[in-house]
Write an enzyme that holds these catalytic residues in place. Structure first.
Site, PDB file in Angstrom:
ATOM      1  N   ASP A 182      14.698 127.785 -71.961  1.00  0.00           N
ATOM      2  CA  ASP A 182      14.385 126.873 -72.896  1.00  0.00           C
ATOM      3  C   ASP A 182      14.931 127.320 -74.188  1.00  0.00           C
ATOM      4  OD1 ASP A 182      13.068 125.137 -70.950  1.00  0.00           O
ATOM      5  OD2 ASP A 182      11.099 126.409 -71.314  1.00  0.00           O
ATOM      6  N   GLY A 204      19.737 135.072 -66.161  1.00  0.00           N
ATOM      7  CA  GLY A 204      18.893 135.758 -66.350  1.00  0.00           C
ATOM      8  C   GLY A 204      19.274 137.111 -67.050  1.00  0.00           C
TER       9      GLY A 204
END
Length: 303
Positions: free
Chosen positions: A247, A217
């Site tokens: 993705d 993240g």
């Protein structure tokens, strides 16, 4: 690129007594395919697409991105739907409507026909690996194409739809046919809870994966190439939501490896500098996706 297309329906404000839904095309492998093609890497999508309204949406999205759809199977079943409730931090909670939908009905014959064309890398993962009846056929294809292509896999654990135990019981088998294994930190918490990154990478290496990548993240990304760890920071951006960030990371990462000539075999010649460069490209692309709603690169995103 092999896997599912999912209609992501985002909850919006509506009149009293109802909810509004804004539908965007999604699905992890389809998101990666669209971003990879937008970045300029030739990309073919192996998917089963319905003729319903969502299937038409998927085709338009992938075609507009420049993805080759020649290998797509025309499916009689309906499309998969995911309803996303995005919180004020941009994180999405999903409910899935996926029973009997087109994405999971693969047969060996369909996959053999779809994957007949030349390819340098097969990237797959997410629900297509764990949803019957097609999951076993997807595994068999990944094992079969190793003779001519790099295999990249992203489990993309969905605990609300599939018990994490199902991923855990198959993971060693997947690693045995995988060159690149990508997970998020949330995936890792489900698959090897409480295990530090280097130790988790050692486990995956022992099972067969040469290159292990973990996205963190806003803390960036970590990779281990045969036990040699590399880490990069993520650029700071104003986050609209995090839908499709992992993705998009994988698209940027594979784009960099392809550009460096690393794909097509067992990653021979890949070194830590190339891995670091690919990680940096991956977090750059992921950050660009986080600045907009939904899983697509903004038109002003990295090219």
């Amino acid at each position: 690129m092999l896997g599912e297309c999912v209609a992501d329906a985002f909850v919006t404000a509506a009149d009293i007594g109802g909810l509004g839904l804004r539908v965007r095309p999604g699905g992890g492998p389809a998101n990666t395919a669209a971003a990879l093609a937008r970045l300029g890497t030739p990309t073919r999508f192996l998917g089963r697409l319905s003729a319903d309204v969502f299937g038409r949406l998927f085709r338009t999205r992938l075609t507009d991105a420049g993805v080759d759809l020649d290998a797509v199977v025309e499916a009689a079943e309906p499309s998969t739907l995911a309803v996303a409730d995005v919180d004020d931090r941009g994180r999405a909670d999903y409910s899935f409507h996926a029973q009997g939908t087109a994405d999971w009905q693969w047969t060996d014959t369909e996959l053999a026909r779809a994957a007949r064309a030349p390819l340098a890398c097969l990237h797959t993962g997410s629900l297509a690996l764990v949803r019957a009846p097609g999951d076993a056929a997807v595994e068999r294809l990944a094992a079969a194409v190793r003779a001519r292509a790099t295999v990249s896999l992203d489990p993309n654990v969905r605990p609300l739809l599939v018990e994490p135990a199902r991923y855990r019981e198959r993971l060693a088998r997947w690693c045995a046919v995988t060159d690149v294994l990508r997970l998020s930190d949330e995936d890792l918490a489900h698959l090897l809870p409480g295990t530090p990154l280097p130790r988790a990478a050692e486990t995956f290496h022992a099972w067969g994966a040469r290159l292990v990548v973990v996205t963190l993240g806003e803390r960036g990304a970590y990779a281990s190439l045969d036990g040699r760890g590399v880490r990069v920071a993520a650029p700071a951006v104003a986050v609209a939501d995090t839908v499709g960030a992992g993705d998009a990371f994988m698209a940027g990462f594979l784009h960099a490896l392809h550009g460096g000539g690393a794909l097509g075999g067992r990653l021979d010649g890949l070194d830590e500098a190339a891995v670091r460069s690919a990680l940096a490209r991956g977090v750059e692309v992921a950050a660009a996706v986080c600045t907009v709603r939904g899983a697509d690169l903004p038109r002003t995103g990295p090219a």
